[in-house]
Motif scaffolding. Structure first.
Motif, PDB file in Angstrom:
ATOM      1  N   MET C 185       4.493   4.607  15.771  1.00  0.00           N
ATOM      2  CA  MET C 185       4.751   4.145  17.133  1.00  0.00           C
ATOM      3  C   MET C 185       5.687   2.926  16.921  1.00  0.00           C
ATOM      4  O   MET C 185       6.697   2.766  17.597  1.00  0.00           O
ATOM      5  N   ASP C 186       5.500   2.213  15.781  1.00  0.00           N
ATOM      6  CA  ASP C 186       6.076   0.872  15.758  1.00  0.00           C
ATOM      7  C   ASP C 186       7.349   1.072  14.973  1.00  0.00           C
ATOM      8  O   ASP C 186       8.003   0.191  14.541  1.00  0.00           O
ATOM      9  N   GLY C 187       7.746   2.270  14.790  1.00  0.00           N
ATOM     10  CA  GLY C 187       8.916   2.949  13.804  1.00  0.00           C
ATOM     11  C   GLY C 187       8.938   2.658  12.593  1.00  0.00           C
ATOM     12  O   GLY C 187      10.046   2.551  11.983  1.00  0.00           O
ATOM     13  N   ALA C 188       7.670   2.838  11.816  1.00  0.00           N
ATOM     14  CA  ALA C 188       7.747   2.436  10.421  1.00  0.00           C
ATOM     15  C   ALA C 188       8.043   3.739   9.862  1.00  0.00           C
ATOM     16  O   ALA C 188       7.858   5.038  10.538  1.00  0.00           O
ATOM     17  N   SER C 189       8.787   3.842   8.720  1.00  0.00           N
ATOM     18  CA  SER C 189       9.013   5.177   7.979  1.00  0.00           C
ATOM     19  C   SER C 189       7.916   5.394   7.211  1.00  0.00           C
ATOM     20  O   SER C 189       6.730   4.967   6.853  1.00  0.00           O
ATOM     21  N   GLU C 190       8.006   6.593   6.659  1.00  0.00           N
ATOM     22  CA  GLU C 190       6.998   7.357   5.946  1.00  0.00           C
ATOM     23  C   GLU C 190       6.756   6.415   4.735  1.00  0.00           C
ATOM     24  O   GLU C 190       5.665   5.949   4.250  1.00  0.00           O
ATOM     25  N   GLY C 191       7.735   5.941   4.057  1.00  0.00           N
ATOM     26  CA  GLY C 191       7.803   5.069   2.870  1.00  0.00           C
ATOM     27  C   GLY C 191       7.198   3.877   3.232  1.00  0.00           C
ATOM     28  O   GLY C 191       6.158   3.408   2.518  1.00  0.00           O
ATOM     29  N   GLN C 192       7.405   3.063   4.368  1.00  0.00           N
ATOM     30  CA  GLN C 192       6.790   1.981   4.690  1.00  0.00           C
ATOM     31  C   GLN C 192       5.351   2.229   5.106  1.00  0.00           C
ATOM     32  O   GLN C 192       4.551   1.402   4.729  1.00  0.00           O
ATOM     33  N   ILE C 193       4.986   3.241   5.586  1.00  0.00           N
ATOM     34  CA  ILE C 193       3.682   3.528   5.959  1.00  0.00           C
ATOM     35  C   ILE C 193       2.676   3.745   4.566  1.00  0.00           C
ATOM     36  O   ILE C 193       1.790   2.944   4.344  1.00  0.00           O
ATOM     37  N   PHE C 194       3.555   4.309   3.501  1.00  0.00           N
ATOM     38  CA  PHE C 194       2.630   4.550   2.320  1.00  0.00           C
ATOM     39  C   PHE C 194       2.541   3.362   1.477  1.00  0.00           C
ATOM     40  O   PHE C 194       1.299   2.822   1.215  1.00  0.00           O
ATOM     41  N   TRP C 195       3.805   2.532   1.536  1.00  0.00           N
ATOM     42  CA  TRP C 195       3.498   1.181   0.800  1.00  0.00           C
ATOM     43  C   TRP C 195       2.954   0.158   1.550  1.00  0.00           C
ATOM     44  O   TRP C 195       2.051  -0.640   0.748  1.00  0.00           O
ATOM     45  N   ARG C 196       3.057   0.042   2.824  1.00  0.00           N
ATOM     46  CA  ARG C 196       2.470  -1.234   3.364  1.00  0.00           C
ATOM     47  C   ARG C 196       1.081  -1.298   3.842  1.00  0.00           C
ATOM     48  O   ARG C 196       0.325  -1.902   4.135  1.00  0.00           O
ATOM     49  N   ILE C 197       0.646   0.427   4.399  1.00  0.00           N
ATOM     50  CA  ILE C 197      -0.582   0.358   5.034  1.00  0.00           C
ATOM     51  C   ILE C 197      -1.671   1.160   4.230  1.00  0.00           C
ATOM     52  O   ILE C 197      -2.626   0.794   3.899  1.00  0.00           O
ATOM     53  N   ILE C 198      -1.051   2.485   3.989  1.00  0.00           N
ATOM     54  CA  ILE C 198      -2.127   3.425   2.995  1.00  0.00           C
ATOM     55  C   ILE C 198      -2.342   2.843   1.936  1.00  0.00           C
ATOM     56  O   ILE C 198      -3.704   2.596   1.416  1.00  0.00           O
ATOM     57  N   LEU C 199      -1.369   2.518   1.045  1.00  0.00           N
ATOM     58  CA  LEU C 199      -1.698   2.178  -0.287  1.00  0.00           C
ATOM     59  C   LEU C 199      -2.552   0.627  -0.431  1.00  0.00           C
ATOM     60  O   LEU C 199      -3.569   0.861  -1.225  1.00  0.00           O
ATOM     61  N   PRO C 200      -2.370  -0.200   0.337  1.00  0.00           N
ATOM     62  CA  PRO C 200      -3.406  -1.474   0.186  1.00  0.00           C
ATOM     63  C   PRO C 200      -4.450  -1.091   0.762  1.00  0.00           C
ATOM     64  O   PRO C 200      -5.651  -1.659   0.334  1.00  0.00           O
ATOM     65  N   LEU C 201      -4.825   0.043   1.746  1.00  0.00           N
ATOM     66  CA  LEU C 201      -6.112   0.173   2.160  1.00  0.00           C
ATOM     67  C   LEU C 201      -6.930   1.013   1.029  1.00  0.00           C
ATOM     68  O   LEU C 201      -8.080   0.881   0.919  1.00  0.00           O
ATOM     69  N   CYS C 202      -6.259   1.723   0.174  1.00  0.00           N
ATOM     70  CA  CYS C 202      -6.809   2.471  -0.845  1.00  0.00           C
ATOM     71  C   CYS C 202      -7.003   1.643  -1.996  1.00  0.00           C
ATOM     72  O   CYS C 202      -7.550   1.940  -3.169  1.00  0.00           O
ATOM     73  N   ALA C 203      -6.826   0.449  -1.957  1.00  0.00           N
ATOM     74  CA  ALA C 203      -6.869  -0.567  -3.218  1.00  0.00           C
ATOM     75  C   ALA C 203      -8.271  -0.461  -4.070  1.00  0.00           C
ATOM     76  O   ALA C 203      -8.063  -0.288  -5.324  1.00  0.00           O
TER      77      ALA C 203
END
Lengths: 321, 441, 286
Positions: C185-203
């Motif tokens: 919704m905030d306009g993030a690309s798939e790549g950004q979602i992976f690097w900025r959101i999902i990956l950190p959550l999976c730490a």
């Protein structure tokens, strides 16, 4: 309202309301879907090239004989498989793998289960953690190190084991374990149990921790003793873990290699040979790559069978939960 | 959907290209590579060498030679792959199978070396080291000849090797013993030593080849040489001479009288150690091990070290003057792109000076170069052993390098079983006979 | 009258409970000794002389000099350790990155043929490396990778991707779907979602994956033995066996070398126990 696809907001917005824009939208949607393949393409390539292709290729190799010195390759059909059936060492190796699996199930599944139950019955959390951690240490160490270590322990000259046996009055039992055809494989299996039991104990501990306390409280109210509780609650409640461990243990037992190579290299007189080491011996010592590939095919068959069993078991469990 | 199949097809093409494109017929061409004596040596690049001197005691030899050579030719660097007696076979086969043979590689004589010739993997060195050539004349003729196949020279011998029974002179003197001269006397000597509470012969057979060495010497005593040679070749083998069973029975008697413990669980290194530590009175060893088993660092001092030829049984039907042994040497890989440089290095390796270093302590490897030994700097036993090798009527090759690999494997595991007591002499001979028949075309 | 039997029974119970507890505790202690003693003996033997190992195997070392450790280090352990470090760290990075990447695709995107791809990648877990060995030798040879660190890095990566992907995918499947949605919704690309959101959550699971991979790669023997031949490429498990062959009579040095090779991984285990256990449970339990 158009139903929005949470995964594909782009497709939803461009979908609009009219039918005319539907076709490009569909196309675009397909494109985005296809684009998302980029996430997996590297893994598919690497796994395909280095796992699947060689494993399929193995069957082709198993139907050839190659002279490594001349590089000549002859097509021999199923000859190598015929040879498998007539090779007494293959049967000995299969027996040894089976012994490995059987004894590992006794010690690393049932033994570890009992041990985990004992540990989890302790009051002090610190002692529980300490026990689990200490028992796990050998599993973290390379089998080369533990194999070499036990090779020394079993040696009559250094004789830590034999000296130990003598000191507790069991001197009659002392023998050159790895040197005798009858005991070599058991010496190796014993080392393997020493190394691996802590790992399965840890897993069983975790499974036991997940059993609701109320079940035990209720059992105590009913006057069930510790042994009764073990069999009435702990065992059935960790049945899934037990089943899984049995399968994993069998798979592992048919892939043993390192400990045998380090401790006896399959000897004496091939008495401690397993499928993996016999494959190595044939392919890399005797240059019989085709025959080695046929032995690999046996390992493949066994591990596929246990693998299928594991998939079936976990999926069955999923349904139940 | 089309896209997926396209991607999968591409992926499959790439992955299959990776594997199936592997060259099927490898470096070996159909014509043997022959050395050109007139070739100019280009002193640059890396020379890789597979040696058998990986042990702590021997590894400095090649390191030093390589250092001297690279000091003379600073543009050349030498990469050593140093393996041990035990590991060199497996390593060589892996290197062959993967087509990564180094420029210069170790080889035994007999069938083992023959493999490289059969596969056109060794350079034909006849023009440079053949019997009539300048370089060829520097070698002991028998040693040079052992590396010739079909009249062509494929290898450069480095040292001579043979098997002898080493013994502890002080221990023998304390017990009033003399080196035995008959096989029965050897067994009696063992009994006397055992009675004194000492291990008569330290024997480690975890690696399986130590038993093969005993068997080889006893076989040549009990089976005529012509019969043996006929049996080396699966096409003509019969293994029906009664001397085979006799020899193995003698070996069993030897195990019973002369060894203790469980040889199959003891490594040969541990066996040497026991002899060097003066815990055992004898150790059956190669002449190239003499300096390792008794030197200034070991409890067994060099002056206490003696040796004798494993005594032949009386009325044996074979050759009582034969000794088990063979020269060992080096070949040049046909795939090497710097053959002249490799030959130049081998020449440097086989000068009289290098030979003297090799023959002397701490290496004690009797050089195959004429005049490549200086008795003053050498262990007296090595000097005497070299004379014995010279006088031997026949050099019996090692069973595990002379036989077809599958027959060799049967000897190895079968003798382990014989040592462990789970197989009789007759059964072992029958098994060897069957294996040899099975590999016959 | 009815009270007394019950109370005696509880006394009996208590007695048996105490006895059982004592028995269990002493059993656990004995077992701990059986586990620890050989390892301790190994480390201590590294301080002894050869003669001392043979003649007084149970005694403490006479001195605490590091001579054997230093000798072992110079005898090749240094280069084995370096190779192990290179191969382990490079393959850990490759494996975990590719796996996280793949797990993201398999769990959070809608790609065509997903069940098939999932089955193919995760199915790799069932395939035994031994079976692929012989063809792999020729493949590595023709790629010119035989006897290089690359051969091991590639193979460790390939054979660990299935398991590591399985671990991370299971974790990602449990993350709520509205996370990505909100980001989109905030306009993030798939790549950004992976690097900025999902990956950190999976730490947490990433750390577990790295540790399990290190445990695997540090100790792997089969591939390392087949695909490396030169001493400067060999990793610790293979190097140790060749050290054993070359210096087999010097037991003290071999023990020192074994201790050096086991130490890093044992320390890592104690430092990161929590992540170890998480990885193991996720790996087997799901």
């Amino acid at each position: 309202m158009v139903p929005t696809d949470p995964h594909f907001p782009g497709a939803a917005t461009s979908g609009g309301t009219s039918h005319e824009i539907c076709r490009p939208a569909l196309l675009r949607r397909a494109l985005i879907r296809a684009l998302s393949l980029r996430w997996v393409v590297l893994a598919v390539l690497v796994v395909g090239a280095f796992i699947y292709v060689p494993i399929i290729d193995n069957f082709r190799v198993s139907m050839t004989n190659r002279d490594i010195f001349t590089g000549e390759i002859s097509q021999v059909g199923l000859e190598n498989y015929q040879r498998l059936l007539d090779d007494p060492v293959v049967w000995r190796a299969l027996l040894n793998n089976t012994l490995y699996a059987g004894l590992s199930i006794v010690f690393q599944v049932f033994g570890a289960f009992l041990l985990a139950a004992m540990i989890e019955g302790l009051k002090s959390r610190r002692i529980r953690n300490l026990c689990r951690a200490i028992y796990f240490v050998p599993s973290a160490i390379s089998t080369t190190v533990t194999g070499l270590l036990f090779y020394f322990l079993y040696q009559p000259e250094v004789g830590l084991l034999d000296a130990g046996l003598t000191s507790i009055g069991l001197g009659a039992l002392s023998r050159p374990w790895l040197a005798l055809e009858d005991t070599a494989i058991f010496g190796i299996i014993a080392m393997s149990q020493w190394q691996g039991f802590g790992y399965s104990t840890l897993l069983f501990s975790i499974a036991i921790q997940k059993i609701p306390r109320e079940l035990y409280d209720a059992a105590i109210m009913d006057g069930a003793g510790p042994v009764r509780r073990l069999f009435a609650i702990t065992l059935p409640m960790s049945r899934e873990m037990t089943g899984l461990m049995v399968i994993v243990t069998i798979t592992g037992a048919f892939q043993v290699f390192n400990e045998i190579m380090v401790m006896t290299a399959g000897g004496p007189n091939n008495s401690s040979q397993v499928l993996g080491t016999w494959l190595y011996q044939q392919a890399f010592i005797q240059n019989e790559f085709g025959y080695g590939a046929a032995i690999a095919a046996v390992i493949f068959a066994v591990t596929m069978l246990t693998g299928a069993l594991q998939v079936w078991y976990t999926s069955k469990r999923r349904v139940k939960l | 959907m089309k896209k997926i199949s396209k991607i999968t097809t591409t992926a499959l093409t790439i992955t299959s290209a990776l594997s199936f494109a592997a060259p099927e017929v490898l470096a070996a061409g159909s014509n043997p590579v022959t050395a050109d004596p007139a070739a100019e040596v280009d002193y640059s690049g890396t020379l890789s060498i597979l040696t058998k001197f990986g042990s702590q005691q021997l590894s400095p030899f090649f390191e030093d030679v390589a250092k001297q050579y690279t000091e003379m030719h600073p543009e050349v660097s030498v990469e050593l792959i140093q393996e041990t007696d035990d590991s060199v076979k497996g390593k060589t086969k892996t290197l062959v199978a993967t087509n990564s043979m180094p420029d210069i590689f170790f080889s035994w004589t007999g069938t083992w070396g023959g493999n490289f010739i059969r596969g056109n993997r060794a350079v034909d060195l006849t023009p440079v080291v053949g019997a009539g050539t300048e370089w060829g004349k520097t070698f002991t003729p028998a040693a040079l000849d052992a590396f010739s196949y079909g009249g062509r020279n494929f290898g450069v011998p480095l040292y001579l090797d043979a098997k002898f029974m080493g013994y502890n002179k002080s221990l023998f003197a304390d017990l009033g013993l003399e080196p035995p001269t008959t096989f029965d006397a050897l067994l009696e000597t063992c009994d006397t030593i055992s009675a004194a509470g000492v291990v008569p012969v330290s024997f480690g057979n975890k690696e399986a080849w130590p038993a093969v060495h005993y068997a080889g010497q006893l076989l040549v005593y009990n089976v005529p040489v012509e019969t043996l040679e006929q049996d080396f070749d699966p096409q003509t083998s019969a293994f029906d001479h009664p001397g085979y069973v006799t020899a193995l029975d003698q070996f069993r008697a030897f195990i019973e009288h002369c060894t203790t413990g469980a040889p199959n669980g003891t490594s040969y290194e541990a066996a040497v150690q026991a002899f060097s530590d003066e815990k055992a009175a004898m150790y059956y060893q190669e002449i190239i091990e003499f300096d390792g088993s008794a030197n200034s660092d070991t409890a067994l001092q060099p002056e206490e070290f003696g040796y004798f030829v494993l005594p032949a049984p009386e009325d044996a039907q074979g050759d009582p003057n034969a000794i088990e042994g063979a020269p060992e040497g080096y070949m040049v890989s046909a795939a090497s792109d710097q053959i002249p440089l490799a030959i130049d290095f081998l020449k440097f390796l086989t000068t009289q000076e290098t030979g003297k270093v090799l023959s002397a302590s701490p290496y004690g490897q009797p050089s195959a170069v004429v005049g490549g030994s200086e008795p003053r700097t050498m262990n007296a036993s090595v000097v005497a052993g070299m004379a014995d090798i010279d006088e031997a009527s026949y050099l019996m090759p090692w069973l595990d390098t002379v036989h077809h690999p599958r027959v060799a494997a049967t000897w190895l595991s079968g003798l382990q079983a014989l040592v462990g007591g789970s197989m009789s002499s007759e059964e072992l001979v029958a098994e060897v006979r069957e294996t040899s028949a099975a590999v016959r075309d | 009258m009815t009270v007394s039997p019950i109370s005696t029974q509880t006394d009996g119970d208590r007695f048996w409970n105490a006895l059982g507890k004592t028995f269990i505790l002493s059993f656990l202690v004995c077992l701990a000794i059986v586990v620890i003693y050989p390892l301790l003996w190994m480390a201590l033997s590294g301080f002894k002389t050869n003669a001392q190992i043979f003649n007084e195997p149970f005694a403490f070392p006479r001195s605490w000099g590091f001579d054997n450790y230093v000798a072992a280090w110079n005898q090749g352990v240094r280069s084995f350790l370096f190779s192990s470090l290179v191969v382990t760290s490079a393959s850990a990075v490759c494996t975990v990155l590719i796996s996280a990447w793949t797990a993201y695709g398999l769990s959070r995107s809608r790609m065509p043929g997903k069940p098939l791809i999932t089955a193919m990648i995760l199915g790799g877990m069932m395939l035994s490396p031994t079976v692929a060995l012989i063809p792999l030798v020729r493949m590595m040879q023709s790629l010119g990778l035989y006897n290089t660190h690359w051969a091991l890095i590639l193979l460790y990566t390939a054979f660990r991707i299935p398991f590591t992907t399985f671990l991370i995918r299971a974790y990602m499947l449990d993350l709520p779907a509205d996370l990505d949605e909100a980001a989109r919704m905030d306009g993030a690309s798939e790549g950004q979602i992976f690097w900025r959101i999902i990956l950190p959550l999976c730490a947490p699971i990433i750390v577990s994956s790295v540790i399990l991979h290190v445990l695997f790669a540090w100790n792997e023997y089969l591939f390392a033995m087949i695909f490396t031949s030169a001493q400067d490429v060999q990793t610790l498990p293979v190097g140790l066996t060749s050290l054993m062959a070359k210096h087999g009579t010097n037991y003290a040095q071999v023990f020192a070398a074994m201790t050096i090779s086991a130490m890093p991984i044992v320390l890592l285990f104690f430092a990161m126990q929590k992540y170890f256990i998480r990885g193991l449970t996720e790996g087997i339990g799901k």
